[in-house]
Design a protein around this motif. Structure first.
Motif, PDB file in Angstrom:
ATOM      1  N   LEU A  58       0.837  -1.367   0.159  1.00 43.56           N
ATOM      2  CA  LEU A  58       0.024  -0.058  -0.001  1.00 43.56           C
ATOM      3  C   LEU A  58       0.964   1.290  -0.013  1.00 43.56           C
ATOM      4  CD1 LEU A  58      -2.793  -0.861   2.478  1.00 43.56           C
ATOM      5  CD2 LEU A  58      -3.049  -0.973   0.027  1.00 43.56           C
ATOM      6  N   PRO A  59       0.377   2.311  -0.634  1.00 41.98           N
ATOM      7  CA  PRO A  59       1.327   3.588  -0.729  1.00 41.98           C
ATOM      8  C   PRO A  59       1.174   4.335   0.748  1.00 41.98           C
ATOM      9  CG  PRO A  59      -0.635   3.841  -2.021  1.00 41.98           C
ATOM     10  CD  PRO A  59      -0.512   2.331  -1.607  1.00 41.98           C
ATOM     11  N   GLY A  60       1.975   5.196   0.843  1.00 41.40           N
ATOM     12  CA  GLY A  60       1.899   6.004   2.149  1.00 41.40           C
ATOM     13  C   GLY A  60       0.636   6.866   2.315  1.00 41.40           C
ATOM     14  N   SER A  61      -0.113   7.369   1.052  1.00 45.27           N
ATOM     15  CA  SER A  61      -1.369   8.073   1.405  1.00 45.27           C
ATOM     16  C   SER A  61      -2.400   7.352   1.942  1.00 45.27           C
ATOM     17  CB  SER A  61      -1.559   8.611   0.058  1.00 45.27           C
ATOM     18  OG  SER A  61      -1.928   7.642  -1.108  1.00 45.27           O
ATOM     19  N   MET A  62      -2.422   5.934   1.520  1.00 43.74           N
ATOM     20  CA  MET A  62      -3.498   5.009   1.917  1.00 43.74           C
ATOM     21  C   MET A  62      -3.100   4.487   3.301  1.00 43.74           C
ATOM     22  SD  MET A  62      -6.113   3.513   0.999  1.00 43.74           S
ATOM     23  CE  MET A  62      -6.917   2.210   0.496  1.00 43.74           C
ATOM     24  N   TRP A  63      -1.709   4.462   3.618  1.00 53.10           N
ATOM     25  CA  TRP A  63      -1.426   4.267   5.190  1.00 53.10           C
ATOM     26  C   TRP A  63      -1.905   5.633   6.013  1.00 53.10           C
ATOM     27  CZ3 TRP A  63      -1.031   0.143   7.344  1.00 53.10           C
ATOM     28  CH2 TRP A  63      -0.546  -1.261   6.804  1.00 53.10           C
ATOM     29  N   TRP A  64      -1.828   6.562   5.708  1.00 55.25           N
ATOM     30  CA  TRP A  64      -2.260   8.004   6.315  1.00 55.25           C
ATOM     31  C   TRP A  64      -3.705   8.037   6.611  1.00 55.25           C
ATOM     32  CZ3 TRP A  64      -5.446  11.891   5.183  1.00 55.25           C
ATOM     33  CH2 TRP A  64      -5.444  13.190   5.785  1.00 55.25           C
ATOM     34  N   LEU A  65      -4.470   7.444   5.430  1.00 55.36           N
ATOM     35  CA  LEU A  65      -6.042   7.514   5.558  1.00 55.36           C
ATOM     36  C   LEU A  65      -6.249   6.460   6.499  1.00 55.36           C
ATOM     37  CD1 LEU A  65      -8.624   8.613   4.562  1.00 55.36           C
ATOM     38  CD2 LEU A  65      -8.590   6.994   2.696  1.00 55.36           C
ATOM     39  N   GLN A  70      -8.444   4.827  12.042  1.00 60.01           N
ATOM     40  CA  GLN A  70      -8.058   3.977  13.321  1.00 60.01           C
ATOM     41  C   GLN A  70      -8.222   2.519  12.433  1.00 60.01           C
ATOM     42  OE1 GLN A  70      -6.845   4.456  16.469  1.00 60.01           O
ATOM     43  NE2 GLN A  70      -6.441   6.667  15.627  1.00 60.01           N
ATOM     44  N   PHE A  71      -7.685   2.346  11.623  1.00 56.74           N
ATOM     45  CA  PHE A  71      -7.831   0.870  11.074  1.00 56.74           C
ATOM     46  C   PHE A  71      -6.935  -0.381  12.015  1.00 56.74           C
ATOM     47  CE2 PHE A  71      -6.361  -2.401   7.957  1.00 56.74           C
ATOM     48  CZ  PHE A  71      -7.607  -2.608   7.298  1.00 56.74           C
ATOM     49  N   ASN A  72      -6.000   0.429  12.638  1.00 58.92           N
ATOM     50  CA  ASN A  72      -5.328  -0.527  13.365  1.00 58.92           C
ATOM     51  C   ASN A  72      -6.183  -1.037  14.729  1.00 58.92           C
ATOM     52  OD1 ASN A  72      -5.174   2.016  14.622  1.00 58.92           O
ATOM     53  ND2 ASN A  72      -3.014   1.664  15.240  1.00 58.92           N
ATOM     54  N   VAL A  73      -6.924  -0.465  15.130  1.00 58.55           N
ATOM     55  CA  VAL A  73      -8.054  -0.658  16.305  1.00 58.55           C
ATOM     56  C   VAL A  73      -9.141  -1.404  15.698  1.00 58.55           C
ATOM     57  CG1 VAL A  73      -9.136   0.247  18.034  1.00 58.55           C
ATOM     58  CG2 VAL A  73      -6.890   1.187  17.551  1.00 58.55           C
ATOM     59  N   GLY A  74      -9.658  -0.806  14.606  1.00 56.95           N
ATOM     60  CA  GLY A  74     -10.892  -1.228  14.086  1.00 56.95           C
ATOM     61  C   GLY A  74     -11.048  -2.763  13.757  1.00 56.95           C
ATOM     62  N   VAL A  75     -10.166  -3.189  12.973  1.00 61.93           N
ATOM     63  CA  VAL A  75      -9.902  -4.304  12.377  1.00 61.93           C
ATOM     64  C   VAL A  75      -9.978  -5.666  13.254  1.00 61.93           C
ATOM     65  CG1 VAL A  75      -8.513  -5.955  10.476  1.00 61.93           C
ATOM     66  CG2 VAL A  75      -9.376  -3.529  10.000  1.00 61.93           C
ATOM     67  N   PRO A  76      -8.854  -5.509  14.260  1.00 60.95           N
ATOM     68  CA  PRO A  76      -8.897  -6.525  15.286  1.00 60.95           C
ATOM     69  C   PRO A  76     -10.223  -6.743  16.049  1.00 60.95           C
ATOM     70  CG  PRO A  76      -6.864  -5.158  15.422  1.00 60.95           C
ATOM     71  CD  PRO A  76      -7.580  -4.442  14.335  1.00 60.95           C
ATOM     72  N   MET A  77     -10.569  -5.525  16.212  1.00 61.40           N
ATOM     73  CA  MET A  77     -11.997  -5.495  17.192  1.00 61.40           C
ATOM     74  C   MET A  77     -13.081  -6.226  16.329  1.00 61.40           C
ATOM     75  SD  MET A  77     -13.491  -2.113  18.987  1.00 61.40           S
ATOM     76  CE  MET A  77     -11.966  -1.061  18.815  1.00 61.40           C
ATOM     77  N   VAL A  78     -13.049  -6.154  15.066  1.00 62.64           N
ATOM     78  CA  VAL A  78     -14.018  -6.885  14.287  1.00 62.64           C
ATOM     79  C   VAL A  78     -13.768  -8.131  14.124  1.00 62.64           C
ATOM     80  CG1 VAL A  78     -15.062  -6.870  11.782  1.00 62.64           C
ATOM     81  CG2 VAL A  78     -14.828  -4.617  12.859  1.00 62.64           C
TER      82      VAL A  78
END
Length: 95
Positions: A58-65, A70-78
């Motif tokens: 993934l490019p840096g702009s996608m990581w920023w978004l 809070q993708f790193n919190v939401g995905v493990p929760m789901v």
């Protein structure tokens, strides 16, 4: 008087043996089966190496978004919610 106290004692012991002890054994068995099932399941499931390689491109702009959302919190929760739902539905007494 001795007979009344003895009768009350036997009634209390019968209640403990019938309700409390049986429920304790049943729920302990369910707990033990569930924990052992999860240990076996975690050895069968794949690890996160395939996800690391998928997100590595993934490019840096996608990581920023993704950091803003809070993708790193939401995905493990789901994922843990889905796993919990799967486990609860597979236990016949609970689900």
């Amino acid at each position: 008087m001795y007979g009344i106290l003895l009768s009350a004692l036997w009634s209390a012991l019968a209640w403990v043996a019938r309700s409390v002890l049986v429920k304790f054994v049943l729920y302990f068995g369910l707990f033990f089966i569930t924990t052992e099932f999860i240990q076996i399941l975690t050895t069968i499931l794949p690890d996160g190496s395939s996800l690391r390689s998928a997100f590595g491109g993934l490019p840096g702009s996608m990581w920023w978004l993704m950091n803003i959302m809070q993708f790193n919190v939401g995905v493990p929760m789901v994922l843990s919610a889905y796993a919990t739902r799967f486990i609860i539905r597979r236990i016949p007494v609970i689900g």
